[in-house]
Design an enzyme around this catalytic site. Structure first.
Site, PDB file in Angstrom:
ATOM      1  N   CYS A 111      31.753  44.329  55.292  1.00  0.00           N
ATOM      2  CA  CYS A 111      31.240  44.018  53.950  1.00  0.00           C
ATOM      3  C   CYS A 111      29.738  44.233  53.810  1.00  0.00           C
ATOM      4  O   CYS A 111      29.233  44.359  52.694  1.00  0.00           O
ATOM      5  CB  CYS A 111      31.596  42.580  53.586  1.00  0.00           C
ATOM      6  SG  CYS A 111      33.381  42.240  53.641  1.00  0.00           S
ATOM      7  N   HIS A 249      27.351  39.908  47.805  1.00  0.00           N
ATOM      8  CA  HIS A 249      28.682  40.407  48.158  1.00  0.00           C
ATOM      9  C   HIS A 249      29.734  39.549  47.463  1.00  0.00           C
ATOM     10  O   HIS A 249      29.626  38.325  47.421  1.00  0.00           O
ATOM     11  CB  HIS A 249      28.855  40.340  49.679  1.00  0.00           C
ATOM     12  CG  HIS A 249      30.258  40.572  50.135  1.00  0.00           C
ATOM     13  ND1 HIS A 249      31.017  41.631  49.704  1.00  0.00           N
ATOM     14  CD2 HIS A 249      31.053  39.863  50.983  1.00  0.00           C
ATOM     15  CE1 HIS A 249      32.212  41.580  50.277  1.00  0.00           C
ATOM     16  NE2 HIS A 249      32.261  40.517  51.047  1.00  0.00           N
ATOM     17  N   ASN A 279      37.713  41.148  46.564  1.00  0.00           N
ATOM     18  CA  ASN A 279      36.803  41.556  47.631  1.00  0.00           C
ATOM     19  C   ASN A 279      37.087  43.013  47.998  1.00  0.00           C
ATOM     20  O   ASN A 279      38.115  43.317  48.604  1.00  0.00           O
ATOM     21  CB  ASN A 279      36.988  40.647  48.845  1.00  0.00           C
ATOM     22  CG  ASN A 279      36.015  40.961  49.975  1.00  0.00           C
ATOM     23  OD1 ASN A 279      35.309  41.965  49.948  1.00  0.00           O
ATOM     24  ND2 ASN A 279      35.985  40.111  50.985  1.00  0.00           N
TER      25      ASN A 279
END
Length: 357
Positions: A111, A249, A279
Site C-alpha cells: 500500500c 491511504h 482498499n
C-alpha cells in the site's frame, strides 16, 4: 536545484461495482456491518489485467500533461498484484503508452508503493538522470481475495492512478518524504499461497488468503503514518496548519479518522473516497490525488501531505507542493474495453472455487 513537478494526473476505475449488498449474497455479512467497521459502501472489480488498468491511468495522465509517451524517460509501476512477474508489468505499460526506450520497473511496497515510487522518480530527476517520468499505482486486489472469508472479502477493490512528473526549476512536486519498513512483525499482514516459497509440484495449494491482524495493523498504521508525517513536517520546516490537504491511504475509515485526530487535521482538509472504492492498495493514493484535484480540494500552490502503510510492514509520508495548474491540458480519453458482466458475474468462478476449497 531541480524539482519533480507534477504536470499530469489520471485515473482508471473499472466499471463493475460490487456493493455491500452484493457481498452479503456471498458471505455472512450486511451493509451495516461493513460500513460501520470500514467506511466502505462499494468497490470496483476489474474485467481486465493490472497492466491494462495501469496503461489507461498513465495515458490519461499523459493527456493531462500534454505530452506523448515517447517523451517519457522512466515508467515506475507500484503494484503488489502484477500481471506478470517476468517480464515486469511496467515494461508492458511502457510498450502500451509508446515510451520507447524508457526505463521500466515495478515497485512492490504494497500500500505504500506509490509514495515509494514517487520518491524514486523524483530522486532521479533531482540527480539529473531523467527529465520526465510517469509514476503509476495500479492493483487488481480482488484477484487475491478468498471469497469464503468475510473479513478480507469486504475490504479490497481494483483500480489505478498515475502522475507525470517533469524536471523543473520551480520549487514544487515532492518536497520532503520519509519511507521505512518495520519487518519485525511482517507476518501480521500477508498473502498466502503465492510466491516461490511454495512447492509448485505439491498438491494444489488452493486460493490465496489475505491474512491480517486487524487490531495490530490499526495501531501500527496510525502510529507509523502519523510519526512519518511529523518527520516530514520537520524536514520541510512546516507546521500542521500549513497543510491544505491530507491524502491518506484508503484502508479503513477508522484509521483515516484516527490519523486526522492525531494530526489535528479538520475534516474539510481530508480526501476520503474509501466509501466508493475500498482498499486498492498502491492505487489508493494516486486515485485520491486525482479526485482531490477534480473536487477542488487541491488548488494552485496547495501544500499536500500524503501517508500510507502497507504489508512489510512498510510506511511512507510525503509533502507535495502543487504547482499552478489544476486543469488538464488535454482531457482524458483512455478507456477500458467494454464490460457486459456484473461484478458478481466476473467473480463467479473465484467465488465457487473459494467456497468449495
Amino acid at each position: 536545484m531541480l524539482y519533480g513537478k507534477i504536470t499530469g494526473w489520471g485515473k482508471c476505475l473499472p466499471p463493475a461495482i460490487l456493493t455491500n449488498q452484493a457481498i452479503s449474497d456471498v458471505v455472512d455479512t450486511n451493509d451495516e456491518w461493513i460500513t460501520s467497521r470500514t467506511g466502505i459502501s462499494e468497490r470496483r472489480v476489474s474485467h481486465v489485467s493490472t497492466a491494462e488498468l495501469a496503461t489507461a491511468a498513465a495515458k490519461n495522465a499523459l493527456a493531462c500533461a500534454g505530452i506523448d509517451g515517447s517523451d517519457i524517460d522512466l515508467v515506475l509501476l507500484a503494484t503488489c498484484s502484477p500481471s506478470t512477474m517476468v517480464a515486469n508489468t511496467a515494461s508492458l505499460v511502457q510498450k502500451n503508452i509508446g515510451a520507447v526506450g524508457a526505463a521500466a520497473c515495478d515497485v512492490n511496497a504494497a500500500c505504500s508503493g506509490f509514495l515509494y515510487a514517487l520518491q524514486n522518480a523524483t530522486a532521479q530527476i533531482q540527480a539529473g538522470m531523467i527529465k520526465k517520468a510517469v509514476v503509476i499505482g495500479a492493483e487488481r486486489m480482488t484477484w487475491y481475495v478468498n471469497w469464503a472469508r468475510r473479513d478480507s472479502a469486504v475490504l479490497f477493490g481494483d483500480g489505478a492512478g498515475a502522475v507525470v512528473i517533469e524536471a523543473s526549476d520551480e520549487p514544487c512536486g515532492l518536497m520532503a518524504t520519509k519511507t521505512g519498513c518495520d519487518s519485525t512483525d511482517r507476518d501480521i499482514l500477508h498473502i498466502t499461497n503465492f510466491g516461490t516459497d511454495i512447492n509448485k509440484y505439491d498438491a494444489p495449494v488452493g486460493p490465496s488468503d489475505l491474512l491480517f491482524e486487524g487490531r495490530e495493523i490499526f495501531k501500527r498504521a496510525v502510529k507509523g503514518m502519523s510519526d512519518a508525517c511529523d518527520d516530514v513536517l520537520q524536514k520541510a520546516d512546516l507546521a500542521l496548519t500549513d497543510i491544505d490537504v491530507l491524502i491518506p491511504h484508503q484502508a479503513n475509515l477508522r484509521i483515516i479518522q484516527a490519523i486526522a485526530q492525531r494530526l489535528d487535521v479538520s475534516d474539510d482538509k481530508i480526501m476520503v473516497n474509501i466509501n466508493k472504492y475500498g482498499n486498492t492498495s498502491a492505487a489508493t493514493v494516486p486515485i485520491a490525488l486525482c479526485e482531490a484535484v477534480e473536487q477542488g480540494l487541491i488548488q494552485p500552490d496547495s501544500n499536500i501531505m500524503s501517508a500510507a502503510f502497507g504489508a512489510g510492514l512498510t510506511w511512507a509520508a510525503s509533502y507535495i507542493k502543487w504547482g499552478e495548474r489544476i486543469t488538464p491540458i488535454n482531457q482524458p480519453t483512455a478507456k477500458l474495453p467494454q464490460n457486459t458482466k456484473t461484478a458478481l458475474e466476473l467473480l463467479d468462478g473465484a467465488i465457487k472455487a473459494c467456497q468449495s476449497a
